[in-house]
Design an enzyme around this catalytic site. Structure first.
Site, PDB file in Angstrom:
ATOM      1  N   GLU A   1      -3.070   8.280   6.917  1.00 22.23           N
ATOM      2  CA  GLU A   1      -1.842   8.079   7.213  1.00 22.23           C
ATOM      3  C   GLU A   1      -0.750   8.708   6.345  1.00 22.23           C
ATOM      4  OE1 GLU A   1      -0.707   4.695   9.809  1.00 22.23           O
ATOM      5  OE2 GLU A   1      -1.540   5.135  11.722  1.00 22.23           O
TER       6      GLU A   1
ATOM      7  N   ARG B   1       0.793  -1.246   0.310  1.00 19.89           N
ATOM      8  CA  ARG B   1       0.229  -0.214  -0.169  1.00 19.89           C
ATOM      9  C   ARG B   1       1.213   0.994  -0.073  1.00 19.89           C
ATOM     10  NH1 ARG B   1      -2.688  -0.104   6.194  1.00 19.89           N
ATOM     11  NH2 ARG B   1      -0.873   0.558   7.667  1.00 19.89           N
TER      12      ARG B   1
ATOM     13  N   GLU C   1      -6.968   5.985  15.671  1.00 15.44           N
ATOM     14  CA  GLU C   1      -7.050   4.560  15.770  1.00 15.44           C
ATOM     15  C   GLU C   1      -6.308   4.212  16.889  1.00 15.44           C
ATOM     16  OE1 GLU C   1      -4.575   2.978  12.125  1.00 15.44           O
ATOM     17  OE2 GLU C   1      -6.152   4.241  11.123  1.00 15.44           O
TER      18      GLU C   1
ATOM     19  N   LYS D   1      -4.053  -9.565   9.108  1.00 18.54           N
ATOM     20  CA  LYS D   1      -5.506 -10.897   8.773  1.00 18.54           C
ATOM     21  C   LYS D   1      -4.940 -11.329  10.958  1.00 18.54           C
ATOM     22  CE  LYS D   1      -2.913 -14.938   7.041  1.00 18.54           C
ATOM     23  NZ  LYS D   1      -2.355 -14.032   6.429  1.00 18.54           N
ATOM     24  N   PHE D   2      -3.985 -10.674  11.390  1.00 20.91           N
ATOM     25  CA  PHE D   2      -3.209 -11.777  12.867  1.00 20.91           C
ATOM     26  C   PHE D   2      -3.652 -10.707  13.146  1.00 20.91           C
ATOM     27  CE2 PHE D   2      -1.251 -14.976  10.405  1.00 20.91           C
ATOM     28  CZ  PHE D   2      -2.007 -15.975  10.895  1.00 20.91           C
ATOM     29  N   HIS D   3      -3.928  -9.188  13.743  1.00 17.23           N
ATOM     30  CA  HIS D   3      -4.328  -7.610  14.345  1.00 17.23           C
ATOM     31  C   HIS D   3      -5.246  -7.872  14.660  1.00 17.23           C
ATOM     32  CE1 HIS D   3      -4.721  -2.955  14.701  1.00 17.23           C
ATOM     33  NE2 HIS D   3      -3.418  -3.709  14.306  1.00 17.23           N
TER      34      HIS D   3
HETATM   35  C1  GAL Z   1      -2.444   2.190  11.020  1.00 28.09           C
HETATM   36  C2  GAL Z   1      -3.345   1.727   9.266  1.00 28.09           C
HETATM   37  C3  GAL Z   1      -4.239   1.286   9.470  1.00 28.09           C
HETATM   38  C4  GAL Z   1      -4.050   0.203   9.978  1.00 28.09           C
HETATM   39  C5  GAL Z   1      -3.081  -0.243  11.075  1.00 28.09           C
HETATM   40  C6  GAL Z   1      -3.348  -1.275  12.096  1.00 28.09           C
HETATM   41  O1  GAL Z   1      -1.043   2.405  11.003  1.00 28.09           O
HETATM   42  O2  GAL Z   1      -3.570   3.037   9.479  1.00 28.09           O
HETATM   43  O3  GAL Z   1      -4.881   0.703   8.353  1.00 28.09           O
HETATM   44  O4  GAL Z   1      -2.558  -0.482   9.376  1.00 28.09           O
HETATM   45  O5  GAL Z   1      -2.310   0.991  11.197  1.00 28.09           O
HETATM   46  O6  GAL Z   1      -1.807  -1.602  12.755  1.00 28.09           O
END
Ligand code: GAL
Length: 671
Positions: free
Chosen positions: A147, A108, A303, A352-354
């Site tokens: 971001e 990305r 986030e 997927k592991f987040h």
């Molecule tokens: C951030 C991002 C999200 C996701 C997240 C995972 O940096 O904006 O899209 O990737 O981390 O921790």
């Protein structure tokens, strides 16, 4: 941003799931008390599957369902990840590293912020989205990109080189001025044609320091340009809808003082590392920074992870209850929103592991139960929405200094953020609320201003800090402040410039620790105030007109001043600190006492935090053991609140009883 309840929700990526899951999503969001979903962050390929062909039906459907469920939408501009068809047709969009490697598709953020082609395609997409959804009843804010500068803070492509030259021409006008500013008489670096000026690509040895600093400034501005371009379209097409983009905390590549001026409200992404001992202090710092960037206005925690992330080498789980405590910490420190990445844990792909609000294992899980409980807690906190906090103490934070001090070919490899954090941590432990300010910012409302390692200090900023002392403020100047001007030329005659007058000292010679960052000076100690070890830094300070409060002991600096103070004309004073004392707390205590800064409650147990915002007082326990404060026991990783009457008081507050009682994190559904 106008809201009467705290935003609660997260990134929602419905395109990763079949549409029959979407109804369940809305039902579960309602159960969890979700109020806002961030939609479309990575949807470009789905919204524009072919060049110029837009497919909005699915997004119409998603937004319709969310709205029917009473959930607002923070709608992304979807420009964060260009689809493969775009970069295949236009490889010029792809970014290039300092070593000349072109970054590829399949991940990305594979675009250069300076790419005209990217800009053309992104603008068209943003306009199409804005025109389609500007009047959608679910729309609560626009979320620009995602971001910005996260993965590709620096692009060294030829197109960026061209943009860099244009940026330099705007700044310096002609080559003679650039040569003078960059000091190119050194090492035969003089430029005779603009085409010779390039980004700081891989080179035999140290690059020109001012070229490097301008490259940092340019790169921050290049990404800011992406934000500005998208925001301009959104504001033109849908005036009145607030625009934000998610910042990344204390993030070196992006000068957020400049960025914050371009958004209607600040938002931030913060991922604590549970394995880090002071993770909650680091989190508090970024919360305070976000509030300060927005000039005190409420901000959104955009986030965070409900539990483990997937991108560290080892991804520690967030203990039960702590996610809630950290969320309330954000609210206590000025956030009007608590969002997570992401709503439903991905089934495929690199994340997927987040963790997420709805884990792979479904709703009968600790994490989903905590998700529901947090929603209920936040719904109860609507009375803090829109309220602000007032700090007596500010820390000067400066990106130019960060970029300069961490260059190579400096007296020592210093870690700027660690130096700032050291001061912040001591103040946090004392329960003192801290704002951050830029060196040229308005210091009028503060009693104490700390300026650690503000290495780049233009004359006007020196004057700003000196005037603060003249006006009765208490200024603490740390080593490596006021060393260079904005072109990175040394400030002659003992550094510090206009600050010499208020400090009554100048600096003759540096003597950093031989060991890397944080190391103890060989054989150096401090005697006097804050006596103990002298770490990281030492120097030869010459006093003209100041009281010496501590001296170095031993070695080369034996007997020379380590901490000085000079009274100002209007009751304040200017302190100079020539090292990192191991007992920084004693020094901070002395400064706070001198400035008559008081904290409305006695010292707290380690890892405990107490903050008053508007009518609500928050008591937060970030540790794995129960703590008792004022006779109230707070469970491990737990938080309690209580309410006060309308006027915040500086004496020990009394209010309604603390609530809630220890809650049910971790017990199974139905138990
Ligand atoms: C951030 C991002 C999200 C996701 C997240 C995972 O940096 O904006 O899209 O990737 O981390 O921790």
């Amino acid at each position: 941003m106008t809201t009467d309840r705290i935003w609660y929700g997260g990134d929602y990526n419905p395109e990763q799931w079949p549409s029959d899951v979407w109804d369940e999503d809305v039902r579960l969001m309602q159960r969890a008390g979700v109020t806002v979903a961030t939609v479309g962050v990575f949807s470009w390929a789905k919204l524009e599957p072919r060049d110029g062909y837009f497919a909005f039906d699915w997004l119409d459907d998603v937004l319709g369902r969310l709205h029917a469920g009473g959930i607002g939408v923070d709608l992304a501009t979807a420009t964060a990840s260009p689809p493969p068809w775009l970069t295949t047709a236009h490889p010029d969009v792809l970014p290039v590293t300092a070593d000349g490697v072109t970054l590829s598709v399949g991940s990305r953020q594979q675009y250069s912020p300076s790419s005209a082609t990217y800009r053309r395609y992104a603008d068209r997409l943003v306009r199409a989205i804005a025109e389609r959804y500007r009047d959608h009843p679910a729309l609560v804010a626009w979320h620009v990109n995602n971001e910005l500068a996260c993965h590709v803070p620096y692009d060294h492509s030829d197109e960026s080189a061209k943009a860099f030259r244009t940026w330099l021409q705007d700044r310096y006008g002609d080559l003679d001025t650039l040569n003078e500013a960059w000091g190119t008489s050194f090492w035969s670096q003089a430029y005779s044609d603009w085409q010779e000026v390039v980004p700081p690509r891989a080179a035999p040895t140290f690059l020109n320091p001012t070229q490097l600093l301008d490259w940092d400034r340019f790169s921050s501005d290049a990404w800011l340009g992406v934000l500005r371009a998208e925001a301009a379209i959104l504001r033109e097409v849908s005036p009145g809808v607030p625009v934000t983009t998610n910042f990344m905390g204390l993030y070196k590549p992006s000068d957020y003082w400049a960025w914050a001026r371009e958004v209607d409200f600040v938002s931030d992404d913060h991922y604590v590392d549970p394995a880090e001992p002071d993770a909650h202090v680091r989190a508090a710092l970024t919360r305070d920074l976000m509030r300060s960037l927005g000039a005190g206005k409420p901000w959104i925690l955009m986030e965070q992870a409900t539990s483990a992330v997937n991108w560290r080498p080892q991804n520690a789980v967030v203990p039960a209850g702590w996610h809630r405590t950290l969320s309330l910490q954000a609210v206590a420190r000025g956030a009007d929103g608590v969002m997570q990445f992401q709503w439903r844990q991905s089934r495929a792909g690199a994340e997927k592991f987040h963790s997420a609000m709805v884990p792979h294992a479904g709703t009968d899980t600790r994490v989903f139960r905590e998700t529901v409980e947090l929603g209920a807690d936040l719904a109860d906190l609507a009375d803090v929405v829109g309220t602000t906090l007032t700090a007596d103490v500010a820390i000067v934070l400066d990106w130019d200094s960060w970029w300069a001090i961490e260059q190579q070919a400096t007296p020592a490899q210093l870690d700027y953020a660690a130096i700032v954090r050291r001061w912040y941590t001591v103040l946090w432990r004392r329960g003192v609320l801290v704002d951050f300010v830029s060196p040229s910012g308005d210091l009028g409302g503060y009693r104490v201003v700390v300026a650690p390692a503000v290495q780049v200090l233009p004359a006007a900023a020196q004057q700003n800090l000196a005037s603060f002392v003249d006006d009765g403020g208490e200024l603490v100047v740390g080593y490596q402040t006021g060393i260079l001007d904005e072109r990175l030329r040394a400030v002659l005659d003992g550094y510090l410039g206009a600050l010499q007058r208020v400090l009554g000292v100048h600096v003759e010679e540096f003597a950093p620790a031989a060991a890397p960052a944080g190391g103890t000076l060989p054989a150096f100690r401090i005697d006097g105030l804050a006596g103990g070890e002298a770490t990281e830094w030492g120097e030869v300070v010459r006093v003209h007109d100041a009281e010496v409060l501590s001296t170095f002991a031993g070695g080369f600096l034996d007997g020379l001043p380590a901490i000085t103070r000079r009274p100002g004309a209007a009751g304040g004073s200017a302190w100079y600190v020539a090292t990192a004392p191991s007992d920084l707390d004693t020094l901070v205590k002395a400064v706070l006492e001198h400035a008559a800064v008081s904290v409305p409650w006695p010292p707290l147990p380690e890892g405990t935090e107490r903050v008053r915002r508007g009518p609500v007082e928050f008591l937060l326990n970030h540790t794995a053991r129960a703590v008792t404060v004022d006779g109230v026991t707070v469970d491990p990783f737990n938080a309690m609140v209580r309410r006060h009457g309308s006027s915040p008081s500086t004496s020990a507050p009394t209010g309604s009883p603390w609530s809630p009682k220890p809650h049910s994190c971790g017990s199974p559904e139905g138990a």
